[in-house]
Design a protein around this motif. Structure first.
Motif, PDB file in Angstrom:
ATOM      1  N   LEU A  39     -75.135 -24.092  33.963  1.00 10.04           N
ATOM      2  CA  LEU A  39     -75.115 -23.878  33.057  1.00 10.04           C
ATOM      3  C   LEU A  39     -76.470 -24.331  31.629  1.00 10.04           C
ATOM      4  CD1 LEU A  39     -71.559 -22.056  31.889  1.00 10.04           C
ATOM      5  CD2 LEU A  39     -73.282 -20.701  32.841  1.00 10.04           C
ATOM      6  N   GLU A  45     -80.927 -16.427  30.638  1.00  9.79           N
ATOM      7  CA  GLU A  45     -79.952 -15.933  30.150  1.00  9.79           C
ATOM      8  C   GLU A  45     -79.631 -16.459  28.619  1.00  9.79           C
ATOM      9  OE1 GLU A  45     -78.616 -13.760  32.906  1.00  9.79           O
ATOM     10  OE2 GLU A  45     -79.653 -13.882  34.277  1.00  9.79           O
ATOM     11  N   CYS A  46     -79.347 -17.551  28.980  1.00  7.32           N
ATOM     12  CA  CYS A  46     -78.732 -18.250  28.005  1.00  7.32           C
ATOM     13  C   CYS A  46     -78.536 -17.575  26.204  1.00  7.32           C
ATOM     14  CB  CYS A  46     -79.096 -20.226  28.188  1.00  7.32           C
ATOM     15  SG  CYS A  46     -77.914 -21.569  26.875  1.00  7.32           S
ATOM     16  N   TRP A  75     -71.812 -16.615  25.098  1.00  8.55           N
ATOM     17  CA  TRP A  75     -71.823 -17.875  25.676  1.00  8.55           C
ATOM     18  C   TRP A  75     -70.554 -17.577  27.445  1.00  8.55           C
ATOM     19  CZ3 TRP A  75     -74.827 -22.307  27.154  1.00  8.55           C
ATOM     20  CH2 TRP A  75     -74.254 -22.688  27.712  1.00  8.55           C
ATOM     21  N   TYR A  78     -72.302 -14.997  29.464  1.00 12.73           N
ATOM     22  CA  TYR A  78     -72.987 -16.550  30.250  1.00 12.73           C
ATOM     23  C   TYR A  78     -72.243 -16.756  31.499  1.00 12.73           C
ATOM     24  CZ  TYR A  78     -76.702 -19.541  30.579  1.00 12.73           C
ATOM     25  OH  TYR A  78     -77.556 -20.315  32.158  1.00 12.73           O
TER      26      TYR A  78
END
Length: 184
Positions: A39, A45-46, A75, A78
Motif C-alpha cells: 500500500l 488507486e491509493c 484507506w 484500499y
C-alpha cells in the motif's frame, strides 16, 4: 536453488503476469511463495490527501473529524482490495500445489519490498516493471531499479509483453470468398 520466492503483485495486468511467472517458477523448483501487496501513496488507486496534510496544508486549522473518517474508510477499502487480491492468488497457488503466505506492507514500494524480503527470508524477489517514461522514472524513481540495487537476495524483473497494435482501417485484410463475395 530457490526455496522461498517473494512476489510483488498488484491489480494491474503486469501483476497477473508477475504472479503467473512466479507460480510457474515455484512449481518447477519446488519453492514456496510469499505474495506481497504494498500500500503506497505512489499507487494510482491509493486514497490521497496531500493537500490536507503536512505543514503546507490547504486547511491550516486542521482536518475535520468527518473528513478524516471518510479518508480512513477509503484507506480501509484500499487495503481490503489488496488483501482480497492476495487471498485470491494464494488460493490459486494452493490449487497448483504451491505453499503460499501473504503479506501486505505500507510505504515506499522499493524499500518496503526489500525489507519484507529480508524479514521473510526470501531468496528471490519476482516483480514487474511498469516501463515509466524516462522523465517519470527520473522524478518518481523505479521500484525495480531500487530492488535490483538494495535487495537482500536475487531479483527477477518480469518485462511487460507488448500489447498487439490495433489494426488500422487502411491495414485491414480483405478476403474474397469462392462465390466472389468480399469479406473485410
Amino acid at each position: 536453488m530457490f526455496h522461498k520466492i517473494l512476489v510483488a503483485v498488484d491489480r494491474s495486468p503486469m501483476g497477473k503476469q508477475v504472479f503467473a511467472e512466479a507460480l510457474s517458477l515455484a512449481r518447477s523448483v519446488g519453492a514456496s511463495l510469499v505474495l506481497v501487496n504494498i500500500l503506497s501513496l505512489e499507487e494510482e488507486e491509493c486514497p490521497n490527501m496531500p493537500a490536507l496534510m503536512g505543514p503546507n496544508a490547504a486547511y491550516p486549522g486542521g482536518i475535520s473529524s468527518s473528513v478524516m473518517e471518510i479518508y480512513q474508510e477509503l484507506w480501509q477499502s484500499y487495503a481490503e482490495r489488496g488483501l482480497r487480491l492476495l487471498r485470491s492468488l494464494a488460493e490459486e497457488a494452493a490449487t497448483a500445489g504451491v505453499p503460499t503466505e501473504i503479506l501486505q506492507g505500507i510505504g515506499s514500494p522499493g524499500s518496503t519490498l526489500c525489507e519484507l524480503a529480508q524479514t521473510a527470508g526470501a531468496d528471490l524477489i519476482v516483480m514487474g516493471r511498469r516501463q515509466h517514461s524516462r522523465l517519470n522514472e527520473l522524478l518518481l524513481g523505479s521500484t525495480s531499479n531500487y530492488a535490483l540495487h538494495h535487495a537482500p537476495c536475487s531479483v527477477l524483473v518480469v518485462q511487460g509483453r507488448p500489447s498487439p497494435s490495433p489494426v488500422h482501417a487502411s491495414e485491414q485484410v480483405t478476403s474474397v470468398t469462392q462465390e466472389g463475395g468480399v469479406l473485410t
